[in-house]
Design an enzyme around this catalytic site. Sequence first.
Site, mmCIF file in Angstrom:
data_model
loop_
_atom_site.group_PDB
_atom_site.id
_atom_site.type_symbol
_atom_site.label_atom_id
_atom_site.label_comp_id
_atom_site.label_asym_id
_atom_site.label_seq_id
_atom_site.Cartn_x
_atom_site.Cartn_y
_atom_site.Cartn_z
ATOM 1 N N HIS A 126 -51.899 1.705 49.006
ATOM 2 C CA HIS A 126 -53.256 2.246 48.831
ATOM 3 C C HIS A 126 -53.945 1.653 47.614
ATOM 4 O O HIS A 126 -54.927 2.207 47.128
ATOM 5 C CB HIS A 126 -53.201 3.774 48.733
ATOM 6 N N LYS A 142 -40.923 5.464 29.115
ATOM 7 C CA LYS A 142 -39.929 4.987 28.137
ATOM 8 C C LYS A 142 -40.217 3.536 27.775
ATOM 9 O O LYS A 142 -40.215 3.176 26.611
ATOM 10 C CB LYS A 142 -38.495 5.067 28.703
ATOM 11 N N ARG A 159 -42.079 12.480 12.423
ATOM 12 C CA ARG A 159 -43.330 13.222 12.634
ATOM 13 C C ARG A 159 -44.556 12.365 12.331
ATOM 14 O O ARG A 159 -45.698 12.821 12.499
ATOM 15 C CB ARG A 159 -43.357 14.474 11.756
ATOM 16 N N GLU A 185 -43.632 3.125 25.716
ATOM 17 C CA GLU A 185 -43.731 3.694 24.368
ATOM 18 C C GLU A 185 -42.856 2.962 23.345
ATOM 19 O O GLU A 185 -43.207 2.924 22.181
ATOM 20 C CB GLU A 185 -43.468 5.202 24.351
ATOM 21 N N LYS A 203 -42.961 12.146 16.809
ATOM 22 C CA LYS A 203 -42.067 12.903 17.684
ATOM 23 C C LYS A 203 -42.667 14.244 18.081
ATOM 24 O O LYS A 203 -42.536 14.692 19.207
ATOM 25 C CB LYS A 203 -40.739 13.111 16.940
ATOM 26 N N CYS A 226 -47.295 14.652 11.114
ATOM 27 C CA CYS A 226 -47.146 14.667 9.666
ATOM 28 C C CYS A 226 -45.972 15.582 9.319
ATOM 29 O O CYS A 226 -45.730 16.592 9.971
ATOM 30 C CB CYS A 226 -48.369 15.172 8.914
ATOM 31 N N ASN A 273 -50.399 19.245 6.818
ATOM 32 C CA ASN A 273 -50.104 18.832 8.193
ATOM 33 C C ASN A 273 -50.997 19.643 9.111
ATOM 34 O O ASN A 273 -50.973 20.866 9.048
ATOM 35 C CB ASN A 273 -48.622 19.105 8.488
ATOM 36 N N GLY A 274 -51.801 18.961 9.939
ATOM 37 C CA GLY A 274 -52.697 19.676 10.857
ATOM 38 C C GLY A 274 -54.066 19.022 10.845
ATOM 39 O O GLY A 274 -54.223 17.875 10.435
ATOM 40 N N GLU A 325 -41.087 8.588 34.270
ATOM 41 C CA GLU A 325 -40.341 8.671 33.018
ATOM 42 C C GLU A 325 -39.868 7.279 32.578
ATOM 43 O O GLU A 325 -39.939 6.925 31.399
ATOM 44 C CB GLU A 325 -39.161 9.641 33.190
ATOM 45 N N TRP A 371 -49.126 11.033 9.977
ATOM 46 C CA TRP A 371 -49.576 10.483 11.245
ATOM 47 C C TRP A 371 -51.087 10.629 11.216
ATOM 48 O O TRP A 371 -51.610 11.738 11.208
ATOM 49 C CB TRP A 371 -48.972 11.263 12.422
HETATM 50 O O1 M6R Z 1 -41.603 18.191 22.011
HETATM 51 P P1 M6R Z 1 -42.115 18.093 23.404
HETATM 52 O O2 M6R Z 1 -41.054 18.031 24.419
HETATM 53 O O3 M6R Z 1 -43.132 19.176 23.716
HETATM 54 O O4 M6R Z 1 -42.898 16.709 23.429
HETATM 55 C C1 M6R Z 1 -43.632 16.314 24.554
HETATM 56 C C2 M6R Z 1 -43.999 14.856 24.458
HETATM 57 O O5 M6R Z 1 -44.769 14.620 23.306
HETATM 58 C C3 M6R Z 1 -42.782 13.933 24.415
HETATM 59 O O6 M6R Z 1 -41.954 14.123 25.519
HETATM 60 C C4 M6R Z 1 -43.225 12.461 24.373
HETATM 61 O O7 M6R Z 1 -43.862 12.116 25.564
HETATM 62 C C5 M6R Z 1 -42.042 11.546 24.102
HETATM 63 N N1 M6R Z 1 -42.410 10.560 23.142
HETATM 64 C C6 M6R Z 1 -41.563 10.832 25.299
HETATM 65 O O8 M6R Z 1 -40.460 10.021 25.038
#
Ligand code: M6R
Length: 575
Positions: free
Chosen positions: A471, A452, A27, A455, A570, A2, A96-97, A448, A70
Amino acid sequence: MCGIIGYVGAKSANDILIAGLERLEYRGYDSAGIAVTHDNLISINKSEGRVHNLKTKKLDGTRGIGHTRWATHGSPSDRNAHPFTCNENKFVVVHNGIIENYLELRSGLIHAGISCTSDTDSEVIVHLISQAYNGNLKDAVCKVIKHLQGSYALCVMHKDTHELIGARNGSPLLIGLGNEENFLASDASAIIDHTKDVIYMNDFQVAEISKDYVKVFDFDGIEQQHEIKKIDWNLEQAQKGGYTHFMLKEIFEQPAVAQESLNVNFILAKDFSRIIIVACGTASYAGLVGKYVLEKVAKIPVVNEIASEFRYKECLISERDLVIAISQSGETADTLAAVRLAHQKGARTLGLINVVDSTIAREVDSVVYTRAGPEIGVASTKAFISQLITLYKLAFHFTDNEMNHSIVDKIAETLQLSDSIRKLAEQYYECQNFLYIGRNLSFPLALEGALKLKEISYIHAEAYPAGELKHGPIALVCTEMPTIAICPQDTVYEKTYSNIEEVKARKGRVITIATEGDERIKNVSNNVIYVPKVNNILYPFVIAVVLQLFAYHVADLRDCDVDKPRNLAKSVTVE
Ligand code: M6R
């Protein structure tokens, strides 16, 4: 999660709030809303969906608050959209929270004959403030927040007065200082085109801002000193600059980011017995690469912990450990909690953080900024590269050697593959499942790459150490499930090659990321993406770029909202 904003000044609050919310959308983007006062009346414009939905209406007034959501408690809907107002429409709040004790607080309100109109945890706050108000808004807020359990950043407004109140406990909030105007915001991107002077609020602080003054108090209402800081980046950095998406722009910024991150330096003695890396998501995968490199180059034992797990398990750390928290935003709730736990256990903490003066940056014993600049796309790209460089610099800091700067050019060279990677994406973008494999340093890259892809394109992708295939996961291999095999010519080349052969033998389609000049790899691959030849331990930098571009082009071809993927935000400031 948020984003919140508040404005008080002489300009149209409507425009400033909406523009600010658009920059805070990373956010959360389940719903958006603003409230503006004019002639002692509060008007509200809010709805499910994106901030741009608010543009069909214009609210008059020069004082207001806004929110982009969010969803945590209550589905994304008009009725759960902030701001919330009290029954007499005198007060309005954005939050927010998470208010953990909201059910208890809500039943107290019901007893007092007050009903909530939403399913959220946030709405109780405005009713409690209305009950507590005795002519002074700041005092009413101070009284109410003592009853709130959980995390919050709040903006509160009364219809008749001239001020806005902000409060912070566990969720970020800053004050922007303008000329005859002041702001509250979750982060600086929301207000950067109005001012670069900010006060980062600490937990347990309340702010009172009007057009002419700013005051900061503790939760008991005692006024406190505050420090004004200058934001060291500009609006242009937070705009797309001609690219179709922030993600693509940020991928292409990586040579410059790498160059910048190479300037980081450490002042750190090797007087600890091991390193524990805590992080989430992409930052945790950077941490996994860091483990391989710190152990290989600096011979320091490293344990990787996912922050959300670390905080709830037996925590066997001591003052002999160095805990490294990696975070782009510096606000991730689980990483922050892990840092606090490490402090309780007496361990030293070091933050590798991108956002300057963020909460984690301020709580760790020492901080090194990774220098990626503002990252807006929800999918982390340039922040990852900057985290890798910083971890490599840390490893080299403990040796007599320097990190090789040629990697900047190699990243730039790899970016030239973008068009050919798009052509490859055109062949594969309709697939529903992908397998990513790699060994040694390439395994965290597989993780990673799969993150990517899933998501931003909503394609199911699983990552495995290539040697683990036999395995279990090899049972998945079939023509419908392509495998992305990461197989540069490094120390485990032959081993990975054999694993790829195992996939081919089962009729799996294989896209291999290999070193330029490696003709042999074609025998076991349907497609090969060649990356420039680099030193063995530097392959993660060029491979990461390929994986980012592949995910980007696949998602774009599927018409996905690349910068704002569904269900994500984010900055993950809730548990
Ligand atoms: O702000 P941060 O680096 O602590 O965030 C960690 C994760 O939330 C962040 O890397 C998330 O996995 C991304 N969406 C990945 O692309």
